[in-house]
Design an enzyme around this catalytic site. Structure first.
Site, PDB file in Angstrom:
ATOM      1  N   LYS A 151       0.825  -1.200   0.000  1.00 50.92           N
ATOM      2  CA  LYS A 151       0.000   0.000   0.000  1.00 50.92           C
ATOM      3  C   LYS A 151       0.864   1.257   0.000  1.00 50.92           C
ATOM      4  O   LYS A 151       1.922   1.291   0.621  1.00 50.92           O
ATOM      5  CB  LYS A 151      -0.925  -0.011   1.218  1.00 50.92           C
ATOM      6  CG  LYS A 151      -1.865  -1.220   1.253  1.00 50.92           C
ATOM      7  CD  LYS A 151      -2.628  -1.318   2.554  1.00 50.92           C
ATOM      8  CE  LYS A 151      -1.721  -1.594   3.730  1.00 50.92           C
ATOM      9  NZ  LYS A 151      -2.461  -1.892   4.980  1.00 50.92           N
ATOM     10  N   THR A 175      -7.851   9.154   8.817  1.00 49.11           N
ATOM     11  CA  THR A 175      -7.484   7.928   8.106  1.00 49.11           C
ATOM     12  C   THR A 175      -7.225   6.770   9.064  1.00 49.11           C
ATOM     13  O   THR A 175      -6.584   5.787   8.692  1.00 49.11           O
ATOM     14  CB  THR A 175      -6.226   8.164   7.257  1.00 49.11           C
ATOM     15  OG1 THR A 175      -5.166   8.652   8.110  1.00 49.11           O
ATOM     16  CG2 THR A 175      -6.487   9.176   6.148  1.00 49.11           C
ATOM     17  N   GLY A 218      -7.501   3.450  10.759  1.00 51.04           N
ATOM     18  CA  GLY A 218      -8.116   2.172  10.414  1.00 51.04           C
ATOM     19  C   GLY A 218      -8.170   1.856   8.937  1.00 51.04           C
ATOM     20  O   GLY A 218      -8.820   0.898   8.534  1.00 51.04           O
ATOM     21  N   THR A 219      -7.468   2.623   8.103  1.00 51.75           N
ATOM     22  CA  THR A 219      -7.526   2.363   6.661  1.00 51.75           C
ATOM     23  C   THR A 219      -6.969   0.985   6.310  1.00 51.75           C
ATOM     24  O   THR A 219      -7.502   0.289   5.446  1.00 51.75           O
ATOM     25  CB  THR A 219      -6.763   3.437   5.865  1.00 51.75           C
ATOM     26  OG1 THR A 219      -5.463   3.614   6.444  1.00 51.75           O
ATOM     27  CG2 THR A 219      -7.491   4.765   5.884  1.00 51.75           C
ATOM     28  N   GLY A 220      -5.879   0.590   6.976  1.00 52.46           N
ATOM     29  CA  GLY A 220      -5.290  -0.714   6.680  1.00 52.46           C
ATOM     30  C   GLY A 220      -6.202  -1.862   7.058  1.00 52.46           C
ATOM     31  O   GLY A 220      -6.381  -2.807   6.278  1.00 52.46           O
ATOM     32  N   CYS A 221      -6.777  -1.795   8.256  1.00 50.31           N
ATOM     33  CA  CYS A 221      -7.734  -2.816   8.692  1.00 50.31           C
ATOM     34  C   CYS A 221      -8.917  -2.883   7.738  1.00 50.31           C
ATOM     35  O   CYS A 221      -9.355  -3.962   7.328  1.00 50.31           O
ATOM     36  CB  CYS A 221      -8.255  -2.486  10.090  1.00 50.31           C
ATOM     37  SG  CYS A 221      -7.017  -2.262  11.363  1.00 50.31           S
TER      38      CYS A 221
END
Length: 269
Positions: free
Chosen positions: A179, A211, A213-216
């Site tokens: 990412k 932003t 929690g974008t990865g989760c």
């Protein structure tokens, strides 16, 4: 067990009391995309938009029992892992996923550091990620700092992302999505590396601090898509679109890195 339903996602991750990341974000995401979310909680975090203030780990026998209870009764079409914290937890989770007899995709988000800076993976556990998780993943979803930690070289440019994806593929991952949210420029480039291709997926960068929690969210969205029968590329494209809109319509909560709008699909109905 009924083998007809699809869309069942077993999420193995930590709880975020602020609701923006972790299990809470995962459940919201899978639900918003039409899947069914079940969970095995690995840790309780005292967390808000300003950071992680404390962590209470769940004993590994309870993590294992949660997974067994869900899999023996409900089953899963996909697994998604988030915060695993220690080598012992990683070993336990990997054993249970590897032993599951049903066909199920596995999306692993190698959560290392929270948005506010709190460490969520012990440095000693990085080798366990590479040794135990990578070989059983269908997709690994590191951000640029995580990719750097796993590969041992700097990941700062688009070419670095491609190189890191290939390196992690060579370590055993089924596919890798490196990412690009930590990069620079007016576009965010995510790089999907498989044995067949390297695909660069780009979208306009949204300049916002909301932003958390974008990865989760992205990893859970991909798992939800794969659990419902989408192929890998289709699931990644759908998940990226979902996360982009969730960031664009973020509610602006909190004094720090605020949460996304996980429920925007419902508000548009």
């Amino acid at each position: 067990m009924n083998d007809n339903p699809r869309g069942r996602v077993l999420i193995i991750a930590g709880s975020d009391s602020g609701g923006g990341a972790g299990i809470q974000a995962d459940i919201k995401t899978v639900t918003a995309l039409g899947g069914y979310a079940a969970t095995a909680i690995t840790a309780l975090t005292v967390q808000d938009t300003l950071g992680v203030h404390d962590v209470f780990p769940v004993p590994v026998d309870i993590i294992r029992a949660q997974m067994k209870a869900v899999l023996d009764d409900i089953g899963a079409d996909a697994f998604k892992t988030g915060m695993l914290a220690t080598a012992e937890v990683i070993e336990t989770v990997a054993q249970e996923i590897d032993a599951y007899e049903g066909p199920a995709a596995f999306v692993a988000d190698p959560v290392m550091v929270a948005k506010g800076g709190g460490r969520l993976l012990e440095p000693s556990a990085i080798n366990a990620v590479k040794r135990l998780l990578l070989p059983i993943t269908d997709l690994l979803t590191p951000n640029m700092p995580e990719a750097a930690a796993l590969t041992g070289f700097a990941v700062e440019t688009l070419e670095d992302q491609k190189r890191a994806g290939e390196a992690l593929l060579n370590l055993g991952a089924g596919a890798v999505l490196v990412k690009g949210g930590h990069g620079t420029g007016e576009s965010v480039h995510d790089v999907l590396v498989t044995e067949e291709t390297i695909q660069v997926m780009s979208s306009p960068r949204i300049h916002t601090k909301h932003t958390h929690g974008t990865g989760c969210t992205l990893a859970s969205a991909i798992a939800a898509g794969m659990a419902q029968g989408l192929d890998l590329t289709e699931a990644v494209v759908q998940a990226r679109d979902y996360v982009h809109e969730a960031i664009a319509t973020a509610p602006g909560f909190g004094r720090g890195h605020g949460p996304l709008n996980h429920g925007f699909p419902f508000s548009q109905r």
